[in-house]
Design a protein around this motif. Sequence first.
Motif, PDB file in Angstrom:
ATOM      1  N   GLY A  49       0.769  -1.242   0.000  1.00 40.99           N
ATOM      2  CA  GLY A  49       0.000   0.000   0.000  1.00 40.99           C
ATOM      3  C   GLY A  49       0.795   1.284   0.000  1.00 40.99           C
ATOM      4  N   VAL A  50       2.109   1.201  -0.224  1.00 38.34           N
ATOM      5  CA  VAL A  50       2.955   2.391  -0.347  1.00 38.34           C
ATOM      6  C   VAL A  50       3.536   2.378  -1.749  1.00 38.34           C
ATOM      7  CG1 VAL A  50       5.021   3.587   0.479  1.00 38.34           C
ATOM      8  CG2 VAL A  50       3.526   2.404   2.110  1.00 38.34           C
ATOM      9  N   PRO A  51       3.411   3.458  -2.521  1.00 36.13           N
ATOM     10  CA  PRO A  51       3.967   3.459  -3.877  1.00 36.13           C
ATOM     11  C   PRO A  51       5.428   3.010  -3.877  1.00 36.13           C
ATOM     12  CG  PRO A  51       2.663   5.433  -3.520  1.00 36.13           C
ATOM     13  CD  PRO A  51       2.754   4.737  -2.191  1.00 36.13           C
ATOM     14  N   THR A  52       5.777   2.188  -4.842  1.00 29.78           N
ATOM     15  CA  THR A  52       7.103   1.588  -4.854  1.00 29.78           C
ATOM     16  C   THR A  52       8.209   2.627  -4.898  1.00 29.78           C
ATOM     17  OG1 THR A  52       6.270  -0.420  -5.890  1.00 29.78           O
ATOM     18  CG2 THR A  52       8.615   0.026  -6.116  1.00 29.78           C
ATOM     19  N   ARG A  53       8.032   3.665  -5.702  1.00 26.48           N
ATOM     20  CA  ARG A  53       9.083   4.687  -5.775  1.00 26.48           C
ATOM     21  C   ARG A  53       9.260   5.392  -4.437  1.00 26.48           C
ATOM     22  NH1 ARG A  53       9.015   7.597 -11.753  1.00 26.48           N
ATOM     23  NH2 ARG A  53       8.798   5.696 -12.974  1.00 26.48           N
ATOM     24  N   VAL A  54       8.183   5.528  -3.689  1.00 26.02           N
ATOM     25  CA  VAL A  54       8.289   6.104  -2.344  1.00 26.02           C
ATOM     26  C   VAL A  54       8.989   5.126  -1.414  1.00 26.02           C
ATOM     27  CG1 VAL A  54       6.975   6.932  -0.350  1.00 26.02           C
ATOM     28  CG2 VAL A  54       6.252   7.541  -2.668  1.00 26.02           C
ATOM     29  N   LEU A  55       8.572   3.869  -1.464  1.00 21.50           N
ATOM     30  CA  LEU A  55       9.130   2.841  -0.593  1.00 21.50           C
ATOM     31  C   LEU A  55      10.640   2.682  -0.786  1.00 21.50           C
ATOM     32  CD1 LEU A  55       8.352   0.630   1.480  1.00 21.50           C
ATOM     33  CD2 LEU A  55       8.042  -0.929  -0.447  1.00 21.50           C
ATOM     34  N   ALA A  56      11.111   2.867  -2.023  1.00 23.90           N
ATOM     35  CA  ALA A  56      12.533   2.706  -2.332  1.00 23.90           C
ATOM     36  C   ALA A  56      13.348   3.951  -2.029  1.00 23.90           C
ATOM     37  CB  ALA A  56      12.696   2.334  -3.805  1.00 23.90           C
ATOM     38  N   SER A  57      12.709   5.045  -1.692  1.00 19.58           N
ATOM     39  CA  SER A  57      13.394   6.333  -1.594  1.00 19.58           C
ATOM     40  C   SER A  57      14.095   6.534  -0.262  1.00 19.58           C
ATOM     41  CB  SER A  57      12.392   7.474  -1.806  1.00 19.58           C
ATOM     42  OG  SER A  57      11.496   7.561  -0.701  1.00 19.58           O
ATOM     43  N   ALA A  58      15.097   7.405  -0.278  1.00 17.79           N
ATOM     44  CA  ALA A  58      15.786   7.781   0.954  1.00 17.79           C
ATOM     45  C   ALA A  58      14.839   8.530   1.888  1.00 17.79           C
ATOM     46  CB  ALA A  58      17.004   8.638   0.620  1.00 17.79           C
ATOM     47  N   THR A  59      13.886   9.254   1.318  1.00 16.92           N
ATOM     48  CA  THR A  59      12.913   9.984   2.138  1.00 16.92           C
ATOM     49  C   THR A  59      12.086   9.027   2.984  1.00 16.92           C
ATOM     50  OG1 THR A  59      12.781  11.756   0.509  1.00 16.92           O
ATOM     51  CG2 THR A  59      10.961  11.575   2.074  1.00 16.92           C
ATOM     52  N   PHE A  60      11.611   7.922   2.369  1.00 16.70           N
ATOM     53  CA  PHE A  60      10.855   6.935   3.144  1.00 16.70           C
ATOM     54  C   PHE A  60      11.735   6.318   4.216  1.00 16.70           C
ATOM     55  CE2 PHE A  60       9.515   2.666   4.205  1.00 16.70           C
ATOM     56  CZ  PHE A  60       8.157   2.818   4.440  1.00 16.70           C
ATOM     57  N   ASN A  61      12.975   5.983   3.873  1.00 18.36           N
ATOM     58  CA  ASN A  61      13.848   5.343   4.850  1.00 18.36           C
ATOM     59  C   ASN A  61      14.157   6.256   6.033  1.00 18.36           C
ATOM     60  OD1 ASN A  61      14.005   2.922   3.457  1.00 18.36           O
ATOM     61  ND2 ASN A  61      15.736   3.594   2.216  1.00 18.36           N
ATOM     62  N   THR A  62      14.104   7.557   5.808  1.00 16.62           N
ATOM     63  CA  THR A  62      14.295   8.507   6.894  1.00 16.62           C
ATOM     64  C   THR A  62      13.015   8.696   7.698  1.00 16.62           C
ATOM     65  OG1 THR A  62      15.977   9.675   5.595  1.00 16.62           O
ATOM     66  CG2 THR A  62      15.038  10.852   7.470  1.00 16.62           C
ATOM     67  N   ASN A  63      11.880   8.641   7.010  1.00 13.77           N
ATOM     68  CA  ASN A  63      10.581   8.867   7.656  1.00 13.77           C
ATOM     69  C   ASN A  63       9.636   7.709   7.337  1.00 13.77           C
ATOM     70  OD1 ASN A  63      10.994  11.874   8.521  1.00 13.77           O
ATOM     71  ND2 ASN A  63      11.574  11.814   6.346  1.00 13.77           N
ATOM     72  N   PRO A  64       9.891   6.517   7.875  1.00 15.61           N
ATOM     73  CA  PRO A  64       9.112   5.333   7.497  1.00 15.61           C
ATOM     74  C   PRO A  64       7.746   5.281   8.164  1.00 15.61           C
ATOM     75  CG  PRO A  64      10.690   4.758   9.193  1.00 15.61           C
ATOM     76  CD  PRO A  64      10.962   6.204   8.841  1.00 15.61           C
ATOM     77  N   VAL A  65       6.895   4.465   7.592  1.00 17.60           N
ATOM     78  CA  VAL A  65       5.602   4.143   8.189  1.00 17.60           C
ATOM     79  C   VAL A  65       5.508   2.620   8.272  1.00 17.60           C
ATOM     80  CG1 VAL A  65       4.480   6.222   7.314  1.00 17.60           C
ATOM     81  CG2 VAL A  65       4.444   4.128   5.947  1.00 17.60           C
ATOM     82  N   PRO A  66       4.705   2.074   9.167  1.00 19.98           N
ATOM     83  CA  PRO A  66       4.585   0.615   9.274  1.00 19.98           C
ATOM     84  C   PRO A  66       4.108  -0.011   7.967  1.00 19.98           C
ATOM     85  CG  PRO A  66       3.628   1.686  11.189  1.00 19.98           C
ATOM     86  CD  PRO A  66       3.927   2.782  10.207  1.00 19.98           C
ATOM     87  N   LEU A  67       4.615  -1.216   7.695  1.00 18.26           N
ATOM     88  CA  LEU A  67       4.234  -1.950   6.487  1.00 18.26           C
ATOM     89  C   LEU A  67       3.595  -3.273   6.873  1.00 18.26           C
ATOM     90  CD1 LEU A  67       7.481  -1.458   4.348  1.00 18.26           C
ATOM     91  CD2 LEU A  67       5.344  -0.161   4.173  1.00 18.26           C
TER      92      LEU A  67
END
Length: 283
Positions: free
Chosen positions: A21-39
């Motif tokens: 449920g998280v867009p793949t490009r977001v999930l792969a990004s450094a931004t997501f890794n810095t500000n993650p949400v539960p998966l």
Amino acid sequence: MDVAADELDQPRRWYGTNLVGVPTRVLASATFNTNPVPLAIAGTRESHNGLFALLERSQDLSEAQDMFVHYLSIAFGLRKPDADELRGMGASEQRRWHSSWRKLLQGWGMDANGLAGAVLKGWAESRFGLVPNFHKAPLGRFPSPAWVNYLQEKTSSRHNNNNIHQQFDLLFEFCQWALRHGHLAGSAPPAKHLHLWRGSNPCDEQVIAGRLQNRRCTVRLNNLVSFSLSAEDASCFGDWVFEVQVPICKVLVFPGLLPGQVLQGEQEVLALGGDYEVMARYA
């Protein structure tokens, strides 16, 4: 026209959907890794709610491990048949018993670029939309001999049967449950990240922003990668050591999660990759 054609032969741009449920490009990004949400992998806990109800009643990680292993043994027929049962089976039925979460993790520990590694990378690709960028060789533009080899190995019937992807769906959810309950080395639940390290040699092609020599940079890691709990352990695997904050929502296996020998390294953490901001130092 050139831009569209360029995107078509870059596999990392293929995916727009996944099962979390998280867009793949977001999930792969450094931004997501810095500000993650539960998966959570869609449908996994709902399909096996009995297991997670049992886990909530466990007293400690050891009891939870027993519940998890026993449940998967029943759900996926992982108990090895005795000699009398084997005699009544055909050759293809006997081979089915080789496909289990434990054997694949052991295979990964021996060689992340082997058959087991290809199946695990294929699982990460299928569930999270993260396309691998290396398997025996760089997986660049498609098609290529490296891509053909990876596609053959990830679908090999030697490991890719007995609902192996569903087994790893449950392993991922079990790991997430254990981390949320503070079962990493008996610690309190980590906030959002684990402080980990990764040793690597072919580093220049991994850097997508900044420079190794400046210490702070952004690197693109494979879709499934191993990390270490200490810089000293990580230095055994490469001349460069990356200090990384890995989101707990991307962790598949951590030391002590599973009973018995699973991965080769006792301090090894297996997690999803992507673009990570790191502190790099020469070991």
